[in-house]
Design a protein around this motif. Structure first.
Motif, mmCIF file in Angstrom:
data_model
loop_
_atom_site.group_PDB
_atom_site.id
_atom_site.type_symbol
_atom_site.label_atom_id
_atom_site.label_comp_id
_atom_site.label_asym_id
_atom_site.label_seq_id
_atom_site.Cartn_x
_atom_site.Cartn_y
_atom_site.Cartn_z
ATOM 1 N N PHE A 52 0.829 -1.204 0.000
ATOM 2 C CA PHE A 52 0.000 0.000 0.000
ATOM 3 C C PHE A 52 0.867 1.259 0.000
ATOM 4 O O PHE A 52 0.639 2.198 -0.782
ATOM 5 N N ASN A 53 1.874 1.268 0.866
ATOM 6 C CA ASN A 53 2.752 2.438 0.949
ATOM 7 C C ASN A 53 3.531 2.649 -0.339
ATOM 8 O O ASN A 53 3.705 3.789 -0.807
ATOM 9 N N ALA A 54 4.008 1.540 -0.918
ATOM 10 C CA ALA A 54 4.770 1.661 -2.153
ATOM 11 C C ALA A 54 3.893 2.224 -3.267
ATOM 12 O O ALA A 54 4.311 3.115 -4.016
ATOM 13 N N ARG A 55 2.670 1.699 -3.372
ATOM 14 C CA ARG A 55 1.792 2.181 -4.429
ATOM 15 C C ARG A 55 1.377 3.635 -4.184
ATOM 16 O O ARG A 55 1.293 4.438 -5.126
ATOM 17 N N THR A 56 1.107 3.955 -2.911
ATOM 18 C CA THR A 56 0.750 5.342 -2.588
ATOM 19 C C THR A 56 1.882 6.294 -2.936
ATOM 20 O O THR A 56 1.659 7.378 -3.499
ATOM 21 N N ALA A 57 3.114 5.891 -2.610
ATOM 22 C CA ALA A 57 4.264 6.742 -2.919
ATOM 23 C C ALA A 57 4.410 6.933 -4.422
ATOM 24 O O ALA A 57 4.670 8.040 -4.911
ATOM 25 N N THR A 243 11.897 -1.383 -17.086
ATOM 26 C CA THR A 243 10.533 -1.336 -17.617
ATOM 27 C C THR A 243 9.534 -1.359 -16.467
ATOM 28 O O THR A 243 9.672 -2.174 -15.547
ATOM 29 N N PRO A 244 8.512 -0.500 -16.499
ATOM 30 C CA PRO A 244 7.500 -0.528 -15.437
ATOM 31 C C PRO A 244 6.763 -1.862 -15.415
ATOM 32 O O PRO A 244 6.602 -2.518 -16.455
ATOM 33 N N PRO A 245 6.297 -2.290 -14.233
ATOM 34 C CA PRO A 245 5.540 -3.553 -14.165
ATOM 35 C C PRO A 245 4.213 -3.443 -14.902
ATOM 36 O O PRO A 245 3.755 -2.352 -15.244
ATOM 37 N N ASP A 246 3.578 -4.614 -15.144
ATOM 38 C CA ASP A 246 2.315 -4.634 -15.885
ATOM 39 C C ASP A 246 1.232 -3.832 -15.183
ATOM 40 O O ASP A 246 0.381 -3.212 -15.839
ATOM 41 N N ASP A 247 1.197 -3.899 -13.839
ATOM 42 C CA ASP A 247 0.176 -3.156 -13.097
ATOM 43 C C ASP A 247 0.736 -1.816 -12.601
ATOM 44 O O ASP A 247 0.501 -1.401 -11.463
ATOM 45 N N ALA A 248 1.498 -1.152 -13.467
ATOM 46 C CA ALA A 248 2.092 0.136 -13.095
ATOM 47 C C ALA A 248 1.002 1.185 -12.871
ATOM 48 O O ALA A 248 -0.107 1.092 -13.396
ATOM 49 N N ALA A 267 11.268 -0.140 -9.751
ATOM 50 C CA ALA A 267 12.186 -0.761 -10.708
ATOM 51 C C ALA A 267 12.296 -2.263 -10.481
ATOM 52 O O ALA A 267 12.478 -3.027 -11.438
ATOM 53 N N ASP A 268 12.173 -2.721 -9.226
ATOM 54 C CA ASP A 268 12.270 -4.151 -8.896
ATOM 55 C C ASP A 268 10.909 -4.807 -8.740
ATOM 56 O O ASP A 268 10.809 -5.926 -8.211
ATOM 57 N N GLY A 269 9.858 -4.138 -9.132
ATOM 58 C CA GLY A 269 8.517 -4.682 -8.970
ATOM 59 C C GLY A 269 7.958 -4.394 -7.584
ATOM 60 O O GLY A 269 8.662 -3.910 -6.686
ATOM 61 N N TRP A 270 6.686 -4.671 -7.398
ATOM 62 C CA TRP A 270 6.032 -4.419 -6.115
ATOM 63 C C TRP A 270 6.522 -5.420 -5.066
ATOM 64 O O TRP A 270 6.965 -6.516 -5.408
ATOM 65 N N PRO A 271 6.483 -5.066 -3.746
ATOM 66 C CA PRO A 271 6.950 -5.989 -2.695
ATOM 67 C C PRO A 271 6.226 -7.340 -2.764
ATOM 68 O O PRO A 271 5.011 -7.399 -2.965
ATOM 69 N N THR A 272 6.991 -8.433 -2.621
ATOM 70 C CA THR A 272 6.412 -9.786 -2.681
ATOM 71 C C THR A 272 6.442 -10.517 -1.351
ATOM 72 O O THR A 272 5.832 -11.583 -1.231
ATOM 73 N N ARG A 273 7.183 -10.007 -0.338
ATOM 74 C CA ARG A 273 7.218 -10.657 0.977
ATOM 75 C C ARG A 273 7.451 -9.618 2.048
ATOM 76 O O ARG A 273 7.949 -8.513 1.770
ATOM 77 N N SER A 274 7.112 -10.019 3.285
ATOM 78 C CA SER A 274 7.277 -9.113 4.418
ATOM 79 C C SER A 274 8.647 -9.320 5.045
ATOM 80 O O SER A 274 9.358 -10.277 4.734
ATOM 81 N N ASP A 275 8.994 -8.448 5.982
ATOM 82 C CA ASP A 275 10.227 -8.621 6.746
ATOM 83 C C ASP A 275 10.090 -9.843 7.655
ATOM 84 O O ASP A 275 8.997 -10.263 8.009
#
Length: 571
Positions: A52-57, A243-248, A267-275
């Motif tokens: 959510f934070n990444a997309r909001t940013a 290249t931007p991800p498909d759901d950019a 650049a590395d895609g949206w987060p896929t796992r938590s800490d």
């Protein structure tokens, strides 16, 4: 501070320290509970929150860049409408006239403007600025395959078109907005085609000013024309290496004709796992330690600040009280001196009057020579005392704010001449020479003639008093570099020691008599120590200053400095 007052204050400080400790433990416990709750929830929520934070940013950054690009393009392009209107009214516009108008048209541009041009009959005939863009003059759009399509579209649709970024004939990459110019024919149609106006925006400056470059440093992005958007795999107007991800995140940028689509994503895609859980626990523990320490430090700091504030307030009150007492004492002193001087002048004038009657023998001569000598001493001492009382009244009036200025322009030579008429007898009595070095073309000064004359009388009188018999006194004037006027009285007397200069300007202070002063023929006790202090205050009333130095002849050099604002050019 008394013991009775100190004990309650100490108890208050001790109680405050205990309160600080209790508050620190309570807040530390509260932070611990918060950290524990966050650690429990973080494992389940961190991934969702991170995405959510990444997309909001990204959305925020993309929106900001899109708005800024749209603002810059539309703001700069709109400026050319005025130029188009002017050309329609003045179709025979020359390059020189165009070069005069263009700076005013673009005075408040956004900073990405490169040049503006006019192409009469579709051949570039006017351009500003000319020097860096001279290579574009004479370009026929119909011969330039890359640019002709958009030029023709602007002409056919009779609307603004935006092209680029493209390589310019004169070098560099730019966006070009084109405006068809039709001459009015009085009818409803557009009239005859005059040519095309072009606004050229430097693309590198545009990418920097709009934040597109900065956005590309943080994210992968691509900028497409709306008809060749990301979904269609079109050619990008601008893109980063990644290249931007498909759901950019996408944003539409409205242009004067058409639109751009901005696609942005990590650049590395949206987060896929938590800490990991261990990192969450370690972070919570660290937050607990840091937060608890900061809470304790802040509470102690606040308490220390409160005590310091109380101490400062107490010192301020004491300082105010001391200042008020000093001002009251000074007013009382001034009032006392004024009243005393006034009360003494009345009987003193009577003494002088009766002594003069007896000395003149108006009611019969006094035969005894000793009596006549006594009368002369009485008259001399009475006149001296009257002068001292006059000085006391002057200093009292000045310190009470009673020195009002009756200002007018006056010449320095006239000021010194009127002073000499008063003191010439004393100069002759001591056979002293006086030289005056004041240029007849010296500037005039603006001030109170009576008060400035009193200043010069006091300073010159001091020079006469302390200069020996057959001594020399000099008066000169000069204009300083800052425009101030300096009038100096120098003598070859004993002078004033450098460490006594400030003391000599204080009321009722006399620099101790030296052997050289005794040889001058007048003891320093003949004055009341008010001549220079009165002069200083009268000069300060004119926004000036008194400077004390040593003359080349070895004596004192007293300088009256009047600011440039009070100096007028000679008539």
């Amino acid at each position: 501070m008394s013991t009775a007052n100190a004990a309650p204050r100490n108890r208050a400080i001790d109680g405050g320290a205990a309160s600080i400790a209790r508050k620190a433990w309570a807040r530390f416990l509260f932070i611990g509970l918060i950290c524990a709750a966050l650690a429990v929830a973080a494992e389940r929520l961190s991934l969702q929150e991170a995405r959510f934070n990444a997309r909001t940013a990204v959305e925020t950054a993309a929106s900001r860049a899109a708005v800024e690009m749209e603002r810059i393009i539309n703001a700069d392009i709109q400026r050319v409408h005025g130029l188009v209107a002017y050309v329609r009214a003045n179709p025979n516009l020359t390059q020189d006239r165009f070069a005069e108008l263009a700076p005013y048209l673009l005075a408040d541009a956004t900073g990405v403007f490169r040049n503006v041009a006019l192409a009469r009959d579709l051949v570039i005939t006017h351009i500003y600025p000319l020097a860096p863009n001279r290579a574009a003059l004479g370009l026929d759009y119909r011969d330039n395959e890359r640019q002709w399509a958009k030029v023709r579209e602007a002409i056919e649709l009779n609307q603004v078109t935006l092209d680029g970024p493209l390589e310019l004939v004169q070098g560099g990459r730019a966006l070009i907005a084109r405006f068809p110019i039709y001459l009015p024919d009085g009818g409803e149609g557009p009239g005859d085609l005059w040519g095309v106006a072009s606004m050229v925006l430097d693309f590198s400056a545009f990418a920097d000013a709009s934040g597109l470059d900065a956005l590309g440093d943080d994210y992968a992005l691509a900028l497409y024309a709306a008809e060749d958007d990301l979904a269609r795999g079109g050619q990008a107007v601008y893109r980063t290496a990644a290249t931007p991800p498909d759901d950019a995140v996408t944003r539409r940028i409205e242009l004067p004709s058409g639109a751009w689509i901005l696609a942005v994503g990590p650049a590395d895609g949206w987060p896929t796992r938590s800490d990991s859980l261990l990192l969450i626990i370690a972070g919570a523990a660290l937050l607990l330690v840091v937060g608890g320490g900061l809470v304790l430090i802040s509470l102690r700091f606040e308490h220390a600040l409160l005590r310091q504030t109380k101490d400062l307030e107490r010192l301020r009150r004491e300082a105010v009280e001391a200042r008020l007492q000093a001002e009251e004492a000074n007013r009382a002193k001034t009032l006392f001196l004024a009243n005393m001087s006034h009360e003494l002048r009345t009987p003193l004038n009577a003494i002088i009057g009766f002594a003069e009657v007896m000395n003149e023998g108006l009611f019969g001569p006094i035969e005894n020579p000793k009596y006549r000598a006594y009368l002369a001493d009485i008259l001399s001492s009475s006149h001296h005392l009257l002068a001292v009382l006059g000085d006391i009244l002057d200093i009292a009036r000045i310190e009470s704010g009673g020195a009002e200025l009756d200002e007018q322009s006056l010449e320095l030579r006239e000021l010194t001449a009127s002073t000499l008429r008063i003191l010439r007898a004393r100069l002759r009595e001591k056979r002293q020479s006086l030289s005056i070095d004041i240029d007849p073309a010296a500037p005039t000064v603006y001030g109170d003639p009576r008060l400035l004359r009193q200043v010069l009388i006091n300073i010159l009188g001091n020079a006469i008093r302390y200069t020996p018999v057959d001594g020399a006194i000099r008066i000169d004037a000069e204009r300083r570099a800052d425009g101030a006027l300096a009038l100096t009285v120098a003598d070859n007397g004993p002078g004033i020691p450098e460490d006594k200069a400030a003391e000599a300007l204080e009321p009722f202070v006399q620099i101790g008599e030296t052997g050289a002063q005794a040889r001058a023929g007048e003891a320093s006790r003949e004055g009341a120590g008010l001549g220079l202090p009165i002069a200083k205050r009268l000069v300060e009333a004119h926004d000036g200053a008194i400077e004390i130095g040593r003359a080349p002849e070895g004596g004192a050099a007293i300088t009256i400095v009047l600011p440039a604002e009070r100096v007028r050019a000679a008539a």
